[in-house]
Design an enzyme around this catalytic site. Structure first.
Site, PDB file in Angstrom:
ATOM      1  N   LYS A 188       0.969  -1.397  -0.058  1.00  0.00           N
ATOM      2  CA  LYS A 188      -0.315   0.094  -0.201  1.00  0.00           C
ATOM      3  C   LYS A 188       1.146   0.368  -0.076  1.00  0.00           C
ATOM      4  O   LYS A 188       0.764   2.162  -0.641  1.00  0.00           O
ATOM      5  CB  LYS A 188      -0.599  -0.237   1.293  1.00  0.00           C
ATOM      6  CG  LYS A 188      -1.623   1.543   1.545  1.00  0.00           C
ATOM      7  CD  LYS A 188      -2.665   0.966   2.521  1.00  0.00           C
ATOM      8  CE  LYS A 188      -3.326   2.367   2.199  1.00  0.00           C
ATOM      9  NZ  LYS A 188      -4.169   2.631   4.011  1.00  0.00           N
ATOM     10  N   GLU A 194      10.876  -4.874   4.187  1.00  0.00           N
ATOM     11  CA  GLU A 194      10.802  -6.354   3.501  1.00  0.00           C
ATOM     12  C   GLU A 194      10.002  -6.458   3.048  1.00  0.00           C
ATOM     13  O   GLU A 194      11.595  -6.958   1.406  1.00  0.00           O
ATOM     14  CB  GLU A 194       9.219  -7.293   4.832  1.00  0.00           C
ATOM     15  CG  GLU A 194       9.544  -7.279   5.760  1.00  0.00           C
ATOM     16  CD  GLU A 194       8.983  -6.436   6.943  1.00  0.00           C
ATOM     17  OE1 GLU A 194       9.354  -5.288   6.291  1.00  0.00           O
ATOM     18  OE2 GLU A 194       8.830  -6.577   8.040  1.00  0.00           O
ATOM     19  N   GLY A 245      -4.808  -2.051   4.457  1.00  0.00           N
ATOM     20  CA  GLY A 245      -4.595  -3.675   4.002  1.00  0.00           C
ATOM     21  C   GLY A 245      -5.104  -4.262   4.435  1.00  0.00           C
ATOM     22  O   GLY A 245      -5.087  -5.636   3.555  1.00  0.00           O
ATOM     23  N   ARG A 246      -5.064  -4.492   5.729  1.00  0.00           N
ATOM     24  CA  ARG A 246      -6.173  -6.330   6.222  1.00  0.00           C
ATOM     25  C   ARG A 246      -7.467  -6.583   5.164  1.00  0.00           C
ATOM     26  O   ARG A 246      -8.209  -7.190   5.769  1.00  0.00           O
ATOM     27  CB  ARG A 246      -5.644  -6.368   7.771  1.00  0.00           C
ATOM     28  CG  ARG A 246      -6.304  -5.149   8.368  1.00  0.00           C
ATOM     29  CD  ARG A 246      -6.129  -5.152   9.648  1.00  0.00           C
ATOM     30  NE  ARG A 246      -6.297  -3.623  10.984  1.00  0.00           N
ATOM     31  CZ  ARG A 246      -5.469  -2.889  10.598  1.00  0.00           C
ATOM     32  NH1 ARG A 246      -4.696  -2.523   9.742  1.00  0.00           N
ATOM     33  NH2 ARG A 246      -6.236  -1.639  11.421  1.00  0.00           N
ATOM     34  N   GLU A 331      -4.267  -6.436  14.500  1.00  0.00           N
ATOM     35  CA  GLU A 331      -4.458  -5.512  13.894  1.00  0.00           C
ATOM     36  C   GLU A 331      -5.215  -4.380  14.148  1.00  0.00           C
ATOM     37  O   GLU A 331      -5.962  -3.168  14.546  1.00  0.00           O
ATOM     38  CB  GLU A 331      -4.008  -5.789  13.122  1.00  0.00           C
ATOM     39  CG  GLU A 331      -2.527  -4.428  11.802  1.00  0.00           C
ATOM     40  CD  GLU A 331      -1.877  -4.475  11.491  1.00  0.00           C
ATOM     41  OE1 GLU A 331      -0.847  -4.838  11.680  1.00  0.00           O
ATOM     42  OE2 GLU A 331      -2.264  -4.411  10.534  1.00  0.00           O
ATOM     43  N   HIS A 362      -4.903 -32.959  18.017  1.00  0.00           N
ATOM     44  CA  HIS A 362      -3.823 -34.146  18.120  1.00  0.00           C
ATOM     45  C   HIS A 362      -3.049 -33.331  18.475  1.00  0.00           C
ATOM     46  O   HIS A 362      -1.786 -33.861  19.135  1.00  0.00           O
ATOM     47  CB  HIS A 362      -2.991 -34.961  17.119  1.00  0.00           C
ATOM     48  CG  HIS A 362      -4.796 -35.676  16.642  1.00  0.00           C
ATOM     49  ND1 HIS A 362      -4.794 -37.112  17.410  1.00  0.00           N
ATOM     50  CD2 HIS A 362      -5.594 -35.418  15.521  1.00  0.00           C
ATOM     51  CE1 HIS A 362      -5.781 -37.574  16.669  1.00  0.00           C
ATOM     52  NE2 HIS A 362      -5.816 -36.183  15.961  1.00  0.00           N
ATOM     53  N   LYS A 484       9.536  -0.816  14.308  1.00  0.00           N
ATOM     54  CA  LYS A 484       9.965  -0.585  12.900  1.00  0.00           C
ATOM     55  C   LYS A 484      10.783   0.057  12.927  1.00  0.00           C
ATOM     56  O   LYS A 484      11.939   0.222  12.808  1.00  0.00           O
ATOM     57  CB  LYS A 484       8.741  -0.064  11.915  1.00  0.00           C
ATOM     58  CG  LYS A 484       7.974  -0.672  11.296  1.00  0.00           C
ATOM     59  CD  LYS A 484       6.683   0.076  10.770  1.00  0.00           C
ATOM     60  CE  LYS A 484       5.779  -1.188  10.444  1.00  0.00           C
ATOM     61  NZ  LYS A 484       5.171  -0.452   9.129  1.00  0.00           N
TER      62      LYS A 484
HETATM   63  O1  F6P Z   1       3.172  -2.545   9.204  1.00  0.00           O
HETATM   64  C1  F6P Z   1       1.826  -2.935   9.390  1.00  0.00           C
HETATM   65  C2  F6P Z   1       1.641  -2.860   8.045  1.00  0.00           C
HETATM   66  O2  F6P Z   1       1.572  -1.533   7.969  1.00  0.00           O
HETATM   67  C3  F6P Z   1      -0.549  -3.327   7.779  1.00  0.00           C
HETATM   68  O3  F6P Z   1      -1.041  -2.891   8.043  1.00  0.00           O
HETATM   69  C4  F6P Z   1       0.263  -3.158   6.546  1.00  0.00           C
HETATM   70  O4  F6P Z   1      -0.785  -5.007   5.740  1.00  0.00           O
HETATM   71  C5  F6P Z   1       1.119  -4.034   6.832  1.00  0.00           C
HETATM   72  O5  F6P Z   1       2.563  -3.234   7.323  1.00  0.00           O
HETATM   73  C6  F6P Z   1       2.183  -3.968   4.731  1.00  0.00           C
HETATM   74  O6  F6P Z   1       2.060  -2.802   4.693  1.00  0.00           O
HETATM   75  P1  F6P Z   1       2.538  -1.889   3.175  1.00  0.00           P
HETATM   76  O7  F6P Z   1       1.415  -2.724   2.385  1.00  0.00           O
HETATM   77  O8  F6P Z   1       2.289  -0.860   2.764  1.00  0.00           O
HETATM   78  O9  F6P Z   1       3.580  -2.607   2.520  1.00  0.00           O
END
Ligand code: F6P
Length: 513
Positions: A188, A194, A245-246, A331, A362, A484
């Site tokens: 987003k 990452e 995002g979620r 979240e 199990h 972060k």
């Molecule tokens: O760090 C949390 C977060 O912002 C989530 O809310 C989101 O889904 C995820 O990181 C990834 O963010 P982005 O889509 O901006 O890479």
């Protein structure tokens, strides 16, 4: 007024203090099944085994008025601000409204282009993204895209790489053919460490395998197209800032499903979600599946102090449901302040956890049956199997699923256990089950795209409703920021002002001098 300051909240606190009901005997009250089990959008919801009685349900319904739930729900549906800390509406419901399908049309057209060979022969797609930019799309592809499980996946294989640990990407590289691989990079913000590192590594991998123009094999999906452009990406699908995002799998973020299984499957997913939205917006509160579920969640987490809720999907196709729901629920509602910034003096969202049945039986069910916690359990199952194996597999799967809920409720008395233990009191104690442990069961008639859409929309609406009843903002996530910042500080190799334990770990891993 915040809900917890209302007389309705105080009334529920009084009910909770004296709560000692035996759930099994609540079935003697007439109409319990009619009140607490309902069917909509091809999904049967059974909340009747939860610790709720008529008085509590009435009290919780009264709380919806104190929390102005109808007003907040209207704001959500009309695109008004429901995320005050970021001054934004939450537009995920609008994405699946049929009148808005133009918004998803470019993504569906892109999926068709990929499938039709517009980017050359494509055998594999590496989907790079994390959190909401991975969990939702991964669940969709896993649930609906596997032909071995009845899915429609006849397009390129999808490999999801989320973790910054190079191992995630290394696995994707090992499974894909670089000559015929595309990258879908979803972020987003297009600032997520990452995703950007993994994207660079994936482009370098294509280059190293003699793909002459690797950037022409990258599709970015983002709400910040200018940042993707700065990285030289030319094919970009955009979605709005007001889609969290979620909550974003309904947007172009869901592209991997359309690539794998076809645009029409994605459209059917949206249709199912929209059907659940209509139910959420129109059904009376007492017969509204997401609302009833949220009432039960709030009652158990905030009033009965049940700090976790476990979710077990009794279906391999839904094996990624629990991790997806963990982000959605934790979240969204893992907050300790109200919308106005004041502290919330009660336990908020339960910790979501879970896995798949029967595996979990199990492994972790011991605690659920005999542990000291009496936290709620949710079972999710599908009446029909996707695979073509002996029907006995599915019969036994469902029998096990329903048996767990029944056993949690029924228990086994000390006397029964004593008889089985031939009078040995210690063995009888070890073999007794308190019972009276609540659970809910969600049974889909089939795992079609529309049913999955409806199921996920149900969980979104439930999460929103619980957030409103607790008076918090379900659409921000400031809690992830501090970690972060500290990670960046540590990665720079120049940490300062941190505790001795962290500094020692840094030295031990040779990350600082
Ligand atoms: O760090 C949390 C977060 O912002 C989530 O809310 C989101 O889904 C995820 O990181 C990834 O963010 P982005 O889509 O901006 O890479």
């Amino acid at each position: 007024m915040l809900p917890h300051l209302s007389r309705q909240w105080a009334h529920l606190e009084r009910l909770a203090r004296s709560w000692s009901a035996d759930i099994s005997s609540l079935f003697d009250q007439s109409g319990r099944m009619e009140k607490l089990a309902l069917s909509t959008c091809g999904i049967y919801f059974d909340f009747s085994k939860l610790p709720l009685d008529d008085q509590v349900i009435d009290g919780l319904i009264d709380l919806t008025a104190a929390a102005d739930f109808p007003g907040w729900r209207r704001k959500l549906a009309c695109g008004e601000v429901v995320n005050p800390s970021e001054g934004r509406p939450a537009s995920h419901m609008a994405l699946r409204d049929p009148s808005n399908r133009a918004a998803i049309a470019p993504a569906l057209a892109m999926a068709k282009t990929v499938r039709d060979g517009g980017f050359g022969t494509i055998s594999d797609v590496i989907h790079i993204g994390i959190g909401g930019s991975a969990l939702g799309p991964h669940l969709l592809v896993d649930a609906l895209g596997d032909p071995a499980l009845g899915g429609q996946g006849d397009g390129p294989r999808i490999h999801v790489a989320a973790n910054i640990d190079g191992g995630a990407l290394a696995r994707a590289f090992a499974a894909a053919n670089p000559a015929t691989t595309m990258i879908i990079a979803v972020s987003k913000t297009f600032t997520t460490q990452e995703t950007l590192l993994n994207l660079d590594a994936a482009i370098a991998w294509l280059q190293a395998h003699e793909v002459t123009e690797p950037l022409s094999r990258v599709i970015a999906v983002t709400a910040a197209p200018e940042r993707a452009q700065e990285r030289g990406i030319r094919t970009i699908l955009e979605f709005g800032d007001s889609v969290g995002g979620r909550y974003s799998l309904w947007s172009p973020v869901g592209l991997p499903l359309a690539v794998r299984a076809g645009p029409e499957i994605f459209s059917a997913l949206l249709d199912g979600a929209h059907a659940m939205d209509r139910h959420f917006l129109a059904a009376p509160l007492v017969a509204n599946a997401p609302v009833l579920a949220a009432l039960a969640d709030v009652w158990q987490a905030c009033f009965l102090n049940r700090p976790t809720r476990a979710i077990f999907a009794y279906d391999e196709r839904l094996r990624l449901l629990a991790p997806y729901l963990q982000q959605l629920e934790m979240e969204s509602n893992g907050k300790s302040v109200a919308r106005d910034g004041t502290s919330l003096p009660f336990p908020t969202a339960a910790i979501s956890w879970g896995g798949t049945g029967t595996d979990a039986q199990h492994a972790v069910f011991q605690l659920l049956h005999q542990g000291t916690h009496h936290d709620p359990v949710e079972f999710v199952a599908v009446a029909t199997a996707g695979h073509g194996l002996d029907p006995q597999h599915h019969r036994l799967l469902l029998a096990n699923c329903f048996a767990q809920g029944a056993a949690l409720l029924k228990g086994r008395s000390h006397d029964e256990a004593l008889a089985e233990a031939r009078g040995d009191p210690a063995l009888a104690a070890a073999r007794s089950f308190s019972g009276n442990r609540g659970s809910s069961t969600i049974l889909l008639d089939q795992l079609s795209p529309d049913r999955l859409g409806a199921l996920l929309a149900f969980y979104e609406a439930r999460t929103f409703t619980a957030g409103v009843l607790m008076g918090l903002n379900s659409f921000d996530q400031w809690g992830v920021e501090l970690g972060k910042q500290v990670a960046n500080q540590l990665a720079s190799g120049k940490p300062s002002g941190l505790d001795p334990s962290t500094m020692a770990l840094m030295r031990r891993a040779c990350l600082s001098g």
